[in-house]
Design an enzyme around this catalytic site. Sequence first.
Site, mmCIF file in Angstrom:
data_model
loop_
_atom_site.group_PDB
_atom_site.id
_atom_site.type_symbol
_atom_site.label_atom_id
_atom_site.label_comp_id
_atom_site.label_asym_id
_atom_site.label_seq_id
_atom_site.Cartn_x
_atom_site.Cartn_y
_atom_site.Cartn_z
ATOM 1 C CB CYS A 1 -0.890 0.042 1.236
ATOM 2 S SG CYS A 1 -2.254 -1.117 1.191
ATOM 3 C CD GLU B 1 -2.452 4.095 3.007
ATOM 4 O OE1 GLU B 1 -1.955 3.333 2.143
ATOM 5 O OE2 GLU B 1 -3.664 4.284 3.112
HETATM 6 N N1 THU Z 1 -4.255 0.609 -1.360
HETATM 7 C C1 THU Z 1 -3.390 1.524 -0.821
HETATM 8 O O1 THU Z 1 -2.335 1.795 -1.383
HETATM 9 N N2 THU Z 1 -3.736 2.126 0.345
HETATM 10 C C2 THU Z 1 -4.895 1.879 1.007
HETATM 11 O O2 THU Z 1 -5.094 2.409 2.075
HETATM 12 C C3 THU Z 1 -5.913 1.005 0.441
HETATM 13 C C4 THU Z 1 -5.507 0.236 -0.755
HETATM 14 C C5 THU Z 1 -3.868 -0.052 -2.613
HETATM 15 C C6 THU Z 1 -3.534 -1.499 -2.443
HETATM 16 C C7 THU Z 1 -3.805 -2.013 -3.851
HETATM 17 O O3 THU Z 1 -2.656 -1.781 -4.636
HETATM 18 C C8 THU Z 1 -4.917 -1.138 -4.353
HETATM 19 O O4 THU Z 1 -4.946 0.003 -3.511
HETATM 20 C C9 THU Z 1 -6.294 -1.810 -4.327
HETATM 21 O O5 THU Z 1 -6.574 -2.312 -3.074
#
Ligand code: THU
Length: 304
Positions: free
Chosen positions: A226, A228
């Site tokens: 993710c 974050e």
């Molecule tokens: N994702 C993030 O980068 N941060 C979040 O807080 C929620 C989800 C990304 C993970 C994945 O690559 C895509 O969003 C779909 O879930």
Amino acid sequence: MSAARRNVEIKAVDPDPARTLERALALGASDQGVIAQRDTYFAVPTGRLKLREQEPGGAELIAYERPDEVTVRVSAYRLVPVAHPGELRAALEAAAGIRVVVAKQRRLLLWRTVRIHLDDVEGLGPFVELEAVADAGSDLSGERGLVAHVRAALAIEDAALREGSYADAAIAAAPDPDLLALAREAAGRAYAPYSGFPVGAAVRTADGRRFAGANVENAAYPQGQCAEASALGAMVAGGGSDVAEVVVVSPGRELCAPCGGCRQRLREFMPADAPIHLADLERVRYTTTLRALLPLSLGPESLA
Ligand code: THU
């Protein structure tokens, strides 16, 4: 403890405080002068608890529960006079922690039983508040009528009404523009070919440095990371450790709230009441905190 009291009240942003003052005086309100107030909100688990220190005037502890309604609302509260505010603040800070401090200059006017507050709130700007203290046992219709009368006289429009306390507004204040820009740039560089859901995140440290990250996916899906987590990794690599503010950007129509795992990751480095702004490419859509996103959580201090 003192008995609970009730107020009928409204709050509105005030585009022209000088004009509002003129209108209040024309209504026949009496000007009680300007008071400097500093409210320290403590991080209590339910309701609100604030220490109000005022000059001129003494200090009081105010405990209240208020439904956040835009239109006329009723709040129940308790007031306790405080003889030693510095000591009380230190004791409550040690026991519960401080959520936010709100300082303002308040011009107080009185019209019958209605208090008119012309507030200039640090960091938030000018507001007008009307408060009618309710008699015990009142059905509140009289107080509502008085507030409506003053509201009409001051020409407070529907669009100006605001819900929530100054404390909430102070926490939700506009994000650091550079942090927002960094998170947007990172979202533009995200590697999200599998989900098609690019995300950028940026963290600002307490000492004012900013670090960004994007989500990085992988053909082996569980290896995806993710935004974050990427931003926090950049922060740690850069020597940062205390997060004061977070922006998460996803360009799509869906609001991107941090996933459960990232809430816990943020929990490691940030206090419960620091702002987390959720944005798209045009605007901040929602501002929240870890206190709201991850209640009753385990953090580094639990293992210390
Ligand atoms: N994702 C993030 O980068 N941060 C979040 O807080 C929620 C989800 C990304 C993970 C994945 O690559 C895509 O969003 C779909 O879930």
